[in-house]
Design an enzyme around this catalytic site. Structure first.
Site, PDB file in Angstrom:
ATOM      1  N   ASP A  49      87.831 -20.213 -21.242  1.00  7.96           N
ATOM      2  CA  ASP A  49      86.884 -21.114 -20.705  1.00  7.96           C
ATOM      3  C   ASP A  49      87.223 -21.457 -19.195  1.00  7.96           C
ATOM      4  OD1 ASP A  49      85.320 -23.365 -19.788  1.00  7.96           O
ATOM      5  OD2 ASP A  49      85.474 -24.465 -21.481  1.00  7.96           O
ATOM      6  N   VAL A  50      86.346 -20.728 -18.152  1.00  5.93           N
ATOM      7  CA  VAL A  50      86.781 -20.612 -16.726  1.00  5.93           C
ATOM      8  C   VAL A  50      86.844 -21.794 -16.176  1.00  5.93           C
ATOM      9  CG1 VAL A  50      85.930 -18.245 -16.693  1.00  5.93           C
ATOM     10  CG2 VAL A  50      84.320 -20.172 -16.180  1.00  5.93           C
ATOM     11  N   TYR A  57      72.012 -26.581 -11.292  1.00  3.50           N
ATOM     12  CA  TYR A  57      72.049 -25.137 -11.119  1.00  3.50           C
ATOM     13  C   TYR A  57      72.114 -25.083  -9.581  1.00  3.50           C
ATOM     14  CZ  TYR A  57      71.603 -20.199 -12.062  1.00  3.50           C
ATOM     15  OH  TYR A  57      71.810 -19.067 -12.043  1.00  3.50           O
TER      16      TYR A  57
HETATM   17  C1  BGC Z   1      68.440 -18.223 -13.092  1.00  9.61           C
HETATM   18  C2  BGC Z   1      67.242 -17.663 -13.809  1.00  9.61           C
HETATM   19  C3  BGC Z   1      65.959 -17.617 -13.055  1.00  9.61           C
HETATM   20  C4  BGC Z   1      66.404 -16.858 -11.635  1.00  9.61           C
HETATM   21  C5  BGC Z   1      65.273 -16.660 -10.740  1.00  9.61           C
HETATM   22  C6  BGC Z   1      68.782 -17.448 -11.714  1.00  9.61           C
HETATM   23  O1  BGC Z   1      69.704 -17.620 -11.038  1.00  9.61           O
HETATM   24  O2  BGC Z   1      69.576 -18.046 -13.606  1.00  9.61           O
HETATM   25  O3  BGC Z   1      66.858 -18.407 -14.953  1.00  9.61           O
HETATM   26  O4  BGC Z   1      65.172 -16.760 -13.734  1.00  9.61           O
HETATM   27  O5  BGC Z   1      67.474 -17.502 -11.050  1.00  9.61           O
HETATM   28  O6  BGC Z   1      64.713 -18.264 -10.352  1.00  9.61           O
END
Ligand code: BGC
Length: 266
Positions: A65-66, A165
């Site tokens: 697990d990084v 993210y």
């Molecule tokens: C995400 C994807 C997404 C893409 C473009 C990526 O970094 O992990 O889920 O489709 O970016 O939005």
């Protein structure tokens, strides 16, 4: 000078599926010995290692697990025990825990930051320490080591519903460029690849139904990418063909980062 990576050892994190899997295959195809790291899915990683070996290459699947410092240290120790050296790190492991920001839990936030950003820091640090130990003795490439971070178009494109993210990938960009600035003088090359919409499990649910059609509105080049599109850029960045490329992000996104919504005057 060519694309060949023979006599080089590459470690790819998060390589049991998607981009990491394709990168491991691509690096092996150019002759690198590859460590295929996985977190929870041993089987596809082991199957890939077996396939590479059956084709005359060298590979091993290793679990870690990084986001855990001890796991990362063990992963690098096992890599060294198996292949005796490390020349290329592809810090690829990444995940999404999507939620509108108002409902996003601290757990969702932390998990994404821990894997996508802290994991890349821990792996880059371990690789750097190993490259320093080896110095220029290995003489298999013009650089003494190469680090390739897997970023995303979302290092520059804000992404509602995915703030954890996007923040992690914005962080990867600064992590990569700051490391590159700090250690470039040691002949260690550090770069990122920033994929757009690539057909992998991470976005399978958003591609379902009319999802692909919607995504394609955001891709001027008019197709969803294949994992090999990303692997090709990673292999090039790992090779001496890119020896003067340092501290850069290569966008592999069919133009997604061109703000296609502005094509018709916005
Ligand atoms: C995400 C994807 C997404 C893409 C473009 C990526 O970094 O992990 O889920 O489709 O970016 O939005």
């Amino acid at each position: 000078m060519n694309l060949s990576l023979s006599n080089q050892v590459a470690l790819v994190t998060g390589a049991s599926s998607g981009l990491g899997f394709a990168c491991a295959e691509g690096l092996a195809a150019q002759g690198a010995s590859v460590v295929i790291n996985y977190n929870s899915h041993a089987e596809p990683a082991e199957a890939l290692a077996a396939k590479i070996i059956s084709q005359g290459g060298q590979a091993i699947a290793l679990g870690a697990d990084v986001s855990k410092e001890d796991d990362v240290e063990r992963l690098f120790e096992q890599t060294l025990a198996k292949f005796g050296a490390l020349d290329i790190l592809v810090a690829n492991s990444g995940l999404q825990k999507d939620s509108p920001v108002g409902e996003m839990t601290l757990e969702q936030w932390n998990k994404v930051l821990e894997v996508n950003l802290t994991g890349q820091f821990l792996c880059a640090r371990a690789a750097l320490r190993q490259f320093r130990k080896q110095g220029s003795k290995r003489d298999v490439s013009r650089a003494i080591g190469k680090i390739i971070h897997m970023s995303s178009v979302h290092q520059i494109i804000p992404w509602g519903g995915h703030v954890n993210y996007a923040a992690s990938k914005g962080g990867v960009d600064m992590l990569m460029r700051s490391i590159a600035q700090e250690i470039g003088g040691e002949k260690i090359r550090v770069n990122s690849v920033a994929p757009g919409a690539i057909a992998t499990p991470i976005n399978a649910s958003s591609r379902a139904g009319d999802g692909t059609e919607k995504i394609l509105k955001l891709v001027p080049y008019g197709r969803i990418g294949d994992p090999e599109d990303v692997a090709n850029a990673v292999v090039w960045l790992a090779s001496d063909l890119s020896d003067y490329v340092h501290g850069t992000t290569i966008f592999v996104d069919g133009g997604m980062s061109l703000y296609p919504g502005f094509q018709d005057n916005g």
